[in-house]
Design a protein around this motif. Sequence first.
Motif, PDB file in Angstrom:
ATOM      1  N   UNK A 239       0.822  -1.206   0.000  1.00 43.78           N
ATOM      2  CA  UNK A 239       0.000   0.000   0.000  1.00 43.78           C
ATOM      3  C   UNK A 239       0.858   1.258   0.000  1.00 43.78           C
ATOM      4  N   UNK A 240       1.977   1.222   0.742  1.00 45.65           N
ATOM      5  CA  UNK A 240       2.867   2.384   0.771  1.00 45.65           C
ATOM      6  C   UNK A 240       3.479   2.612  -0.605  1.00 45.65           C
ATOM      7  N   UNK A 241       3.998   1.547  -1.225  1.00 41.75           N
ATOM      8  CA  UNK A 241       4.601   1.681  -2.552  1.00 41.75           C
ATOM      9  C   UNK A 241       3.546   2.123  -3.565  1.00 41.75           C
ATOM     10  N   UNK A 242       2.356   1.531  -3.494  1.00 46.70           N
ATOM     11  CA  UNK A 242       1.273   1.898  -4.406  1.00 46.70           C
ATOM     12  C   UNK A 242       0.932   3.373  -4.251  1.00 46.70           C
TER      13      UNK A 242
ATOM     14  N   UNK B 124       1.358  -3.449  -9.320  1.00 42.77           N
ATOM     15  CA  UNK B 124       0.312  -4.459  -9.175  1.00 42.77           C
ATOM     16  C   UNK B 124       0.780  -5.618  -8.306  1.00 42.77           C
ATOM     17  N   UNK B 125       2.072  -5.943  -8.390  1.00 45.30           N
ATOM     18  CA  UNK B 125       2.638  -7.014  -7.577  1.00 45.30           C
ATOM     19  C   UNK B 125       3.952  -6.512  -6.998  1.00 45.30           C
ATOM     20  N   UNK B 126       4.042  -6.462  -5.674  1.00 41.29           N
ATOM     21  CA  UNK B 126       5.185  -5.855  -5.011  1.00 41.29           C
ATOM     22  C   UNK B 126       6.491  -6.537  -5.364  1.00 41.29           C
TER      23      UNK B 126
ATOM     24  N   UNK C 253      11.356   2.939   3.768  1.00 39.54           N
ATOM     25  CA  UNK C 253      10.364   3.683   4.553  1.00 39.54           C
ATOM     26  C   UNK C 253      10.995   4.219   5.822  1.00 39.54           C
ATOM     27  N   UNK C 254      11.745   3.374   6.508  1.00 41.27           N
ATOM     28  CA  UNK C 254      12.366   3.765   7.764  1.00 41.27           C
ATOM     29  C   UNK C 254      13.276   4.965   7.571  1.00 41.27           C
TER      30      UNK C 254
END
Length: 216
Positions: free
Chosen positions: A12-15, A26-28, A103-104
Motif C-alpha cells: 500500500x505504501x509503494x502503491x 500491481x505485484x510488489x 520507509x524507515x
Amino acid sequence: MEMDHWKSALFNWVYFMFQFGKQHIENLFSDLQDGRRLLDLLEGLTGQKLPKEKGSTRVHALNNVNKALRVLQKNNVDLVNIGSTDIVDGNHKLTLGLIWNIILHWQVKNVMKNIMAGLQQTNSEKILLSWVRQSTRNYPQVNVINFTTSWSDGLALNALIHSHRPDLFDWNSVLRQQSATQRLEHAFNIAKCQLGIEKLLDPEGWYISGLPRFLV
C-alpha cells in the motif's frame, strides 16, 4: 498471518508513492524485479534523475537493481544481507526488508533527524519508541514498551494522536469503545480524515501484528 498483513501494508505504501505517476504497482515482488520501478521510486524520494537500462534481460535487471542499491548506500540506508540477486529473483522477505528500510529512512529518520542528532542517537527504532512513550505519558491506560503487543488494543495509537491533537476527539469516548478493532478503526479514520495520513494497514492486521518485527 503476520507476514501477509505486512505485505499488504508495504504494498500500500509503494502503491501510494506511485499513484500520481506514470508507473503503477500491481505485484510488489514481480514489479520490482527488473529494477525500473525501484529506480522510479528512488527518483521520487531523492529528487534525482536515475537512468535505467533499456534491455529486458536478467543482466539489465541486475544492473538496474545494483544502481538502486548504490543510491541507497549513498543515502546511508541499511542494506544488510540484501543484494541485487535477491530482488531480481523475487525473494519475498528480503524485498519486504528493502522496502521497510526505505520507509524507515525517508519516512522516519528524515522526519526525526533533529531529535536524533540532539540525543546523539542513530537507532531510529529506539528514538521512535522514546518519542511515543513521551507523547503518551499522560495516559495511564497506555504503556508502550514495544512495537507489537503494546499497540494491539488500539489505545496507544489513539493516545498518540490525541496527545498532539486533543481537539479531534474525546479520549473518554475511545476508552468506552467495545473492542480493540473499533478503537483502531477510530484512530485510522481520524488519521486519514483529519491529518491526511494514508491508511496502510487494516485494523485486524494492526491488532495481530503491531509493527513489522520480522524485519527488525
